[in-house]
Design a protein around this motif. Sequence first.
Motif, PDB file in Angstrom:
ATOM      1  N   MET A 160       0.675  -1.183  -0.041  1.00 48.39           N
ATOM      2  CA  MET A 160       0.082  -0.385  -0.250  1.00 48.39           C
ATOM      3  C   MET A 160       0.853   1.404  -0.153  1.00 48.39           C
ATOM      4  SD  MET A 160      -3.232  -1.011   3.043  1.00 48.39           S
ATOM      5  CE  MET A 160      -3.898   0.684   1.307  1.00 48.39           C
ATOM      6  N   HIS A 161       0.164   2.216  -0.654  1.00 44.66           N
ATOM      7  CA  HIS A 161       0.925   3.656  -0.516  1.00 44.66           C
ATOM      8  C   HIS A 161       0.191   4.290   0.204  1.00 44.66           C
ATOM      9  CE1 HIS A 161       3.542   3.820  -4.407  1.00 44.66           C
ATOM     10  NE2 HIS A 161       2.574   2.856  -4.463  1.00 44.66           N
ATOM     11  N   ALA A 162       0.782   4.998   1.281  1.00 42.28           N
ATOM     12  CA  ALA A 162       0.003   6.194   2.014  1.00 42.28           C
ATOM     13  C   ALA A 162      -0.860   7.020   1.040  1.00 42.28           C
ATOM     14  CB  ALA A 162       1.286   7.222   2.928  1.00 42.28           C
ATOM     15  N   GLY A 163      -1.350   7.533   2.170  1.00 44.72           N
ATOM     16  CA  GLY A 163      -2.634   8.623   0.753  1.00 44.72           C
ATOM     17  C   GLY A 163      -2.040  10.306   0.839  1.00 44.72           C
ATOM     18  N   TYR A 164      -0.639  10.532   0.501  1.00 45.80           N
ATOM     19  CA  TYR A 164      -0.517  11.308   0.144  1.00 45.80           C
ATOM     20  C   TYR A 164       0.929  10.844   0.211  1.00 45.80           C
ATOM     21  CZ  TYR A 164       2.367  15.544   1.018  1.00 45.80           C
ATOM     22  OH  TYR A 164       2.809  16.941   0.697  1.00 45.80           O
ATOM     23  N   PRO A 165       2.008  11.941  -1.200  1.00 48.63           N
ATOM     24  CA  PRO A 165       2.845  11.517  -1.841  1.00 48.63           C
ATOM     25  C   PRO A 165       3.972  11.529  -0.631  1.00 48.63           C
ATOM     26  CG  PRO A 165       2.761  13.698  -2.891  1.00 48.63           C
ATOM     27  CD  PRO A 165       1.280  12.971  -2.022  1.00 48.63           C
TER      28      PRO A 165
END
Length: 398
Positions: A160-165
């Motif tokens: 998963m990626h975080a909800g922010y770059p």
Amino acid sequence: MTGPLTGLRVLDIATIIAGPSAAALLGDYGATVVKAELPGSGDGARDFPPHKNGKPLWWKVTNRGKRLITLDLRKPEGAALLLKMLPQFDVLIENFRPGTLDRWGLDKAALWAAQPSLVILRATGFGQTGPYRNRPGFARVFEAMGGLTHLTGEAEGEPMHAGYPVADNVGGLFGAVGVLAALWRRARDPNAPGEEIDLSLTEATLKLLEFLPIEHDQLGAVRQRSGNANQYSAPAAVYRTGDGHWVSLAGSTNALFAANCRAIGRADLIADPRFANNSARVAHAAELNGVFAQWCGRHPLSAVLAAFEASGGTIAPIYGIDQIEADPHLRARQAICDVPDADFGRVRMANVVPRFAGAPCEIRHSGGALGQDNADFYRRELALDPEHIERLQTAGVI
């Protein structure tokens, strides 16, 4: 002007997040930052949501405090203008693909001929060398190939990626640190030549993960996802309280383990040989996390926080931005501050980090309109007359 970097001058010709973020940090600390964008379209970050009344809000933060001009470096006259303005600057920040500036007549030899002590920060996805040097890059690419995404998510779930770059701003931090390191060399030796800084945003993300390479090298291990369970400390996880809130527990030392045990009324765990030190507790993490999860699930958030505060334990509520804004400690510290804004009068954003007691910093204003400082900059700093400026605008150079 305030801050320890007062007097430093930075020219930001980068786009999107990482390079402009590095420039904004230097501006936070007092540097004068001039950002040059492509005439007409500007930086692509202007199109990033969220917007209010058509105005980009994210833009206002990443480009806070900057003077904003337009300049088309692809045109020979635009490249010539850049070389003419360089003697006024100490730092140039760019994030074009390797060789792009060279093709426009702005190779490092030309840049250093105009400003011999110039510090050039080049921020790219994969660096100036290597087989991937010409690949495009965005934060999700850096996070994926830098190892961060592989570690994020549930053990049996998808990465998963975080909800922010996250990787963009991590890269901005490394970029600003690199610039300051180069400037320290020049401070020690005013005759030192200019410096070229090769910032790979993928490598910056990898550096964030710290011990993964040595773990693989020495133990042959490839660390995997573990959800919210901490892999190097126990008990440490995210628990739901009886009234539906979420808290996060930490604490790797024996003293903090004891305090956390006392908070939930389980002092008996302190003397249990299975939990004698952090390594032993990590081996029994599932059992310990189960004990703490059950206790938190029987109590409301207020009681959980009160119990841990009374015992000196280490638990924290998991905040959304509305709770961050309301927290009394963060309000007392002015962690989020009001910043003057041309569109909305004032906007709120995270304050300068860290704080300087002797040379306090401030965010002078939010990021503004495309080319808003053209007339003042080109007239005052390059001594161009109004007719010349108008001709440049008509030709699309600025």
